[in-house]
Design an enzyme around this catalytic site. Structure first.
Site, PDB file in Angstrom:
ATOM      1  N   GLY A 188       4.651   6.837 -11.781  1.00 53.69           N
ATOM      2  CA  GLY A 188       5.063   5.833 -10.806  1.00 53.69           C
ATOM      3  C   GLY A 188       3.880   5.129 -10.159  1.00 53.69           C
ATOM      4  O   GLY A 188       3.825   3.897 -10.094  1.00 53.69           O
ATOM      5  N   ARG A 189       2.866   5.900  -9.742  1.00 53.91           N
ATOM      6  CA  ARG A 189       1.728   5.292  -9.045  1.00 53.91           C
ATOM      7  C   ARG A 189       0.759   4.602  -9.999  1.00 53.91           C
ATOM      8  O   ARG A 189      -0.245   4.065  -9.589  1.00 53.91           O
ATOM      9  CB  ARG A 189       1.023   6.339  -8.197  1.00 53.91           C
ATOM     10  CG  ARG A 189       0.662   7.617  -8.937  1.00 53.91           C
ATOM     11  CD  ARG A 189       0.298   8.730  -7.969  1.00 53.91           C
ATOM     12  NE  ARG A 189       0.073  10.006  -8.655  1.00 53.91           N
ATOM     13  CZ  ARG A 189       1.045  10.866  -8.951  1.00 53.91           C
ATOM     14  NH1 ARG A 189       2.303  10.590  -8.617  1.00 53.91           N
ATOM     15  NH2 ARG A 189       0.780  11.994  -9.595  1.00 53.91           N
TER      16      ARG A 189
ATOM     17  N   LYS B 251      12.701  15.662   0.428  1.00 47.34           N
ATOM     18  CA  LYS B 251      13.907  14.944  -0.005  1.00 47.34           C
ATOM     19  C   LYS B 251      15.106  15.882   0.033  1.00 47.34           C
ATOM     20  O   LYS B 251      16.190  15.530   0.490  1.00 47.34           O
ATOM     21  CB  LYS B 251      13.719  14.424  -1.436  1.00 47.34           C
ATOM     22  CG  LYS B 251      12.745  13.269  -1.583  1.00 47.34           C
ATOM     23  CD  LYS B 251      12.661  12.837  -3.058  1.00 47.34           C
ATOM     24  CE  LYS B 251      11.636  11.750  -3.277  1.00 47.34           C
ATOM     25  NZ  LYS B 251      11.494  11.370  -4.704  1.00 47.34           N
TER      26      LYS B 251
ATOM     27  N   GLU C 180      -1.389  11.441  -3.879  1.00 55.42           N
ATOM     28  CA  GLU C 180      -0.243  11.971  -4.621  1.00 55.42           C
ATOM     29  C   GLU C 180      -0.705  12.530  -5.961  1.00 55.42           C
ATOM     30  O   GLU C 180      -0.069  13.412  -6.535  1.00 55.42           O
ATOM     31  CB  GLU C 180       0.821  10.889  -4.837  1.00 55.42           C
ATOM     32  CG  GLU C 180       2.158  11.443  -5.300  1.00 55.42           C
ATOM     33  CD  GLU C 180       3.289  10.437  -5.219  1.00 55.42           C
ATOM     34  OE1 GLU C 180       3.449   9.619  -6.150  1.00 55.42           O
ATOM     35  OE2 GLU C 180       4.025  10.471  -4.209  1.00 55.42           O
TER      36      GLU C 180
ATOM     37  N   GLU D  75      16.035   5.616  -0.859  1.00 54.26           N
ATOM     38  CA  GLU D  75      15.667   4.403  -0.138  1.00 54.26           C
ATOM     39  C   GLU D  75      15.980   3.161  -0.979  1.00 54.26           C
ATOM     40  O   GLU D  75      16.580   2.185  -0.497  1.00 54.26           O
ATOM     41  CB  GLU D  75      14.171   4.413   0.207  1.00 54.26           C
ATOM     42  CG  GLU D  75      13.722   5.519   1.145  1.00 54.26           C
ATOM     43  CD  GLU D  75      13.218   6.747   0.402  1.00 54.26           C
ATOM     44  OE1 GLU D  75      13.734   7.034  -0.712  1.00 54.26           O
ATOM     45  OE2 GLU D  75      12.309   7.412   0.938  1.00 54.26           O
TER      46      GLU D  75
ATOM     47  N   LYS E 232      11.650   4.087 -11.012  1.00 53.24           N
ATOM     48  CA  LYS E 232      11.465   4.789 -12.283  1.00 53.24           C
ATOM     49  C   LYS E 232      12.619   5.766 -12.515  1.00 53.24           C
ATOM     50  O   LYS E 232      13.203   5.782 -13.582  1.00 53.24           O
ATOM     51  CB  LYS E 232      10.134   5.540 -12.290  1.00 53.24           C
ATOM     52  CG  LYS E 232       9.884   6.309 -13.572  1.00 53.24           C
ATOM     53  CD  LYS E 232       8.541   7.014 -13.605  1.00 53.24           C
ATOM     54  CE  LYS E 232       8.388   7.800 -14.909  1.00 53.24           C
ATOM     55  NZ  LYS E 232       7.107   8.535 -14.996  1.00 53.24           N
TER      56      LYS E 232
ATOM     57  N   HIS F 116     -13.751  -2.954  14.750  1.00 54.58           N
ATOM     58  CA  HIS F 116     -13.256  -3.072  16.133  1.00 54.58           C
ATOM     59  C   HIS F 116     -12.123  -2.081  16.383  1.00 54.58           C
ATOM     60  O   HIS F 116     -11.358  -2.236  17.329  1.00 54.58           O
ATOM     61  CB  HIS F 116     -12.789  -4.510  16.374  1.00 54.58           C
ATOM     62  CG  HIS F 116     -13.841  -5.531  16.130  1.00 54.58           C
ATOM     63  ND1 HIS F 116     -14.735  -5.955  17.094  1.00 54.58           N
ATOM     64  CD2 HIS F 116     -14.201  -6.177  14.986  1.00 54.58           C
ATOM     65  CE1 HIS F 116     -15.577  -6.825  16.569  1.00 54.58           C
ATOM     66  NE2 HIS F 116     -15.271  -6.999  15.298  1.00 54.58           N
TER      67      HIS F 116
HETATM   68  O1  F6P Z   1       6.779   9.696  -3.770  1.00 63.00           O
HETATM   69  C1  F6P Z   1       7.463  10.286  -4.831  1.00 63.00           C
HETATM   70  C2  F6P Z   1       7.772   9.248  -5.855  1.00 63.00           C
HETATM   71  O2  F6P Z   1       8.414   9.844  -6.944  1.00 63.00           O
HETATM   72  C3  F6P Z   1       6.542   8.483  -6.322  1.00 63.00           C
HETATM   73  O3  F6P Z   1       5.777   9.193  -7.257  1.00 63.00           O
HETATM   74  C4  F6P Z   1       7.180   7.237  -6.840  1.00 63.00           C
HETATM   75  O4  F6P Z   1       6.248   6.189  -7.029  1.00 63.00           O
HETATM   76  C5  F6P Z   1       8.196   6.952  -5.737  1.00 63.00           C
HETATM   77  O5  F6P Z   1       8.638   8.239  -5.305  1.00 63.00           O
HETATM   78  C6  F6P Z   1       9.361   6.090  -6.157  1.00 63.00           C
HETATM   79  O6  F6P Z   1      10.017   6.715  -7.231  1.00 63.00           O
HETATM   80  P1  F6P Z   1      11.003   5.821  -8.150  1.00 63.00           P
HETATM   81  O7  F6P Z   1      10.141   4.748  -8.766  1.00 63.00           O
HETATM   82  O8  F6P Z   1      11.565   6.783  -9.134  1.00 63.00           O
HETATM   83  O9  F6P Z   1      12.048   5.232  -7.240  1.00 63.00           O
END
Ligand code: F6P
Length: 539
Positions: free
Chosen positions: A261-262, A505, A347, A206, A200, A377
């Protein structure tokens, strides 16, 4: 456990105190129609709250609490697209992504246009109209994203395996651990590979590192950087950044800031799924979620599935003080549901500040879990006999869509039995009688019986799905989305921001130079950094 002292949540604590006088088994004994009175169904999803510590008076009281907190007004504002995400000054309108024009949600035209563009692209890949730079059909999808840009698509891909084209291989990489991208790319034919970069913000380290690695892999094998670019698409709310990164403008699929995002699965974030799923499945999933949206928007609070689930979970966490909640999907293909709900709920609701300028009312429980029967289990021992009471969400598709139906029935028998065992437990008298009937002598009974006692009276919710299909999955995920939003509204917090993830971060940005010997680490971390650097020398 102690209930939240927050005055906002006082009604929950009062109800919990009153309800503590009766066991769940007593509540069943008092009312032969209890199951019918405490289950609600919608389009093949059944919410069974009968094994929760609830009675009719509690439902009335909890509904009145919700009404008193202005939930109906909040709900109206939510669907009208007002800035319910108050700290970021924007709406939260993930429902618009799956709405129909007649639903009257904002941005209908923009959403329709973006959905058409996604569908056309997915169809072009599926039909072979869209091919790789050397003319090969695109058979491998590498989905790069993390958090909400990963968990939803990964869950849906696993859950709906039976609805996916077996010719389309979708792989996911999320972590910056190189093992993720290395495994995702291993054995793939780059000429037949499409890399879908999902972010987003288009600033998540990452995902950008994984995208750089994937693009380098493509360029190396295609021996042409511009050709590599034809194997990459970007899904983002920041198309400017995607283009700066080198993604062609016509290869960028956007979504709006008013999609959290979520909550973004339903947007172009799900493009990999739209390619992999058989025709109609993606739309069926959106329609299932839409059915839950319409229900949430229109049903009275006392008959509203997301509201009832939210109130039950609030009573357990904020009234009874249960500090965690276990999610146990009795379906291997829903194995990623606990992780998805961890982000969705923790979150969204793991917040410190309240919207009124004070502290957030109450604390959200830790959400965790694993599929049943595996969970039986692994950790159900503690859920049955540990001192902490841990409410359980059992989620069970009746029809799993698999061969060997007898095994499916055995799976369901385990699911029902676990919720029953948690409620009924096994008293010392029961155990003693069982052991005596088995011929054990008194000394052995006295020695062992206390260890076999299960306290019982432990609450659980069961959610039955008629079958594990796109529509029911959409219903289930939307149920939890709206339950989460209701909990946040009632606790007076912002469900839709996530400032808590920023600090880590920022600190990582300072630690990296120290690990490279280009800067000083925080004194508390200097020893760790030195040990890592030393080990790297030896590696
Ligand atoms: O964990 C923080 C966050 O901003 C989430 O809310 C989001 O889903 C994720 O990192 C990835 O963010 P992006 O879609 O901007 O890479």
């Amino acid at each position: 456990m102690t209930a939240s002292p927050d005055p906002i949540l006082a009604p929950l604590a009062a109800e919990a105190k009153r309800l503590s006088a009766r066991s769940i088994a007593d509540l069943f004994a008092d009312d032969s129609a209890r199951f019918d009175e405490f289950t609600w169904s919608l389009d093949g999803l059944t919410l069974d709250l009968s094994k929760q510590r609830l009675d009719g008076a509690a439902l009335e009281s909890l509904a009145a609490f919700a009404a008193g907190r202005g939930l109906e007004d909040w709900r109206t504002r939510f669907f009208a697209g007002e800035d319910v995400n108050a700290t970021e000054g924007r709406p939260a309108l993930h429902m618009a992504l799956r709405a129909r024009p007649e639903d009257g949600l904002p941005f209908a035209d923009e959403v329709a246009a973006e959905r058409s563009r996604q569908a056309a692209f997915a169809q072009a890949v599926k039909s072979g109209d869209k091919r790789g730079s050397t003319g090969r059909r695109l058979r491998h999808i590498v989905h790069l994203g993390i958090g909400g840009s990963d968990l939803g698509p990964r869950l849906v891909h696993a859950a709906l395996k039976r609805f996916c084209d077996p010719q389309i291989d979708v792989r996911f990489a999320a972590n910056i651990d190189p093992a993720d991208i290395n495994d995702a790319l291993e054995g793939l034919d780059p000429e037949a590979t499409l890399v879908v970069v999902v972010s987003k913000s288009f600033s998540t380290e990452e995902t950008l590192q994984n995208a750089l690695a994937a693009r380098a892999w493509l360029a190396e094998h295609l021996q042409d950087a511009s050709a590599a670019g034809r194997h990459v698409v970007a899904i983002t709310a920041r198309p400017d950044r995607a283009q700066e990164f080198g993604v062609a403008e016509d290869a960028v699929f956007g979504f709006e800031d008013w999609v959290g995002g979520r909550y973004s699965l339903w947007s172009a974030v799900g493009l990999s799924l739209q390619i992999a799923l058989e025709d109609g499945a993606w739309e069926a999933m959106l329609d299932g979620a839409r059915a839950m949206d319409r229900h949430f928007a229109e049903a009275p609070l006392k008959e509203n599935l997301p509201v009832l689930k939210a109130l039950t979970d609030l009573l357990n966490a904020q009234g009874f003080g249960y500090a965690t909640r276990c999610v146990a999907p009795y379906a291997s293909r829903l194995g990623l549901l606990p992780a998805f709900l961890q982000q969705l709920e923790m979150e969204s609701l793991g917040k410190h500040a309240g919207l009124d300028g004070g502290l957030a009312a109450g604390s959200h429980p830790v959400v965790w879990g694993e599929p049943g029967t595996n969970a039986q289990h692994a950790f159900f021992q503690q859920i049955h006999q540990g001192h902490f009471i841990i409410p359980v969400d059992f989620i069970a598709p009746v029809e799993g869509g698999e061969a060997r139906p007898d095994m499916q029935t055995r799976l369901l028998a385990n699911c029902v039995a676990q919720s029953e065992a948690l409620m009924r437990g096994r008293s010392l008298e029961d155990v003693r009688a069982e052991m005596a009937a088995a011929g054990e002598d008194e000394a052995e009974i006295a020695r062992i019986a206390p260890h076999r006692v299960c306290p019982g009276d432990r609450p659980s919710t069961t959610i039955l799905l008629e079958r594990l299909d796109p529509a029911r999955l959409g219903l289930l995920l939307a149920l939890y989305e709206h339950k989460t939003a209701v909990e946040g509204a009632l606790r007076g917090i912002n469900t839709f921001d996530q400032f808590g993830v920023e600090l880590g971060k920022q600190l990582a940005g300072g630690t990296l130079p120290a690990l490279k010997g280009e800067g000083a680490a925080d004194p508390a971390s200097a020893g760790l950094v030195a040990a890592i650097r030393e080990a790297q020398k030896g590696a």
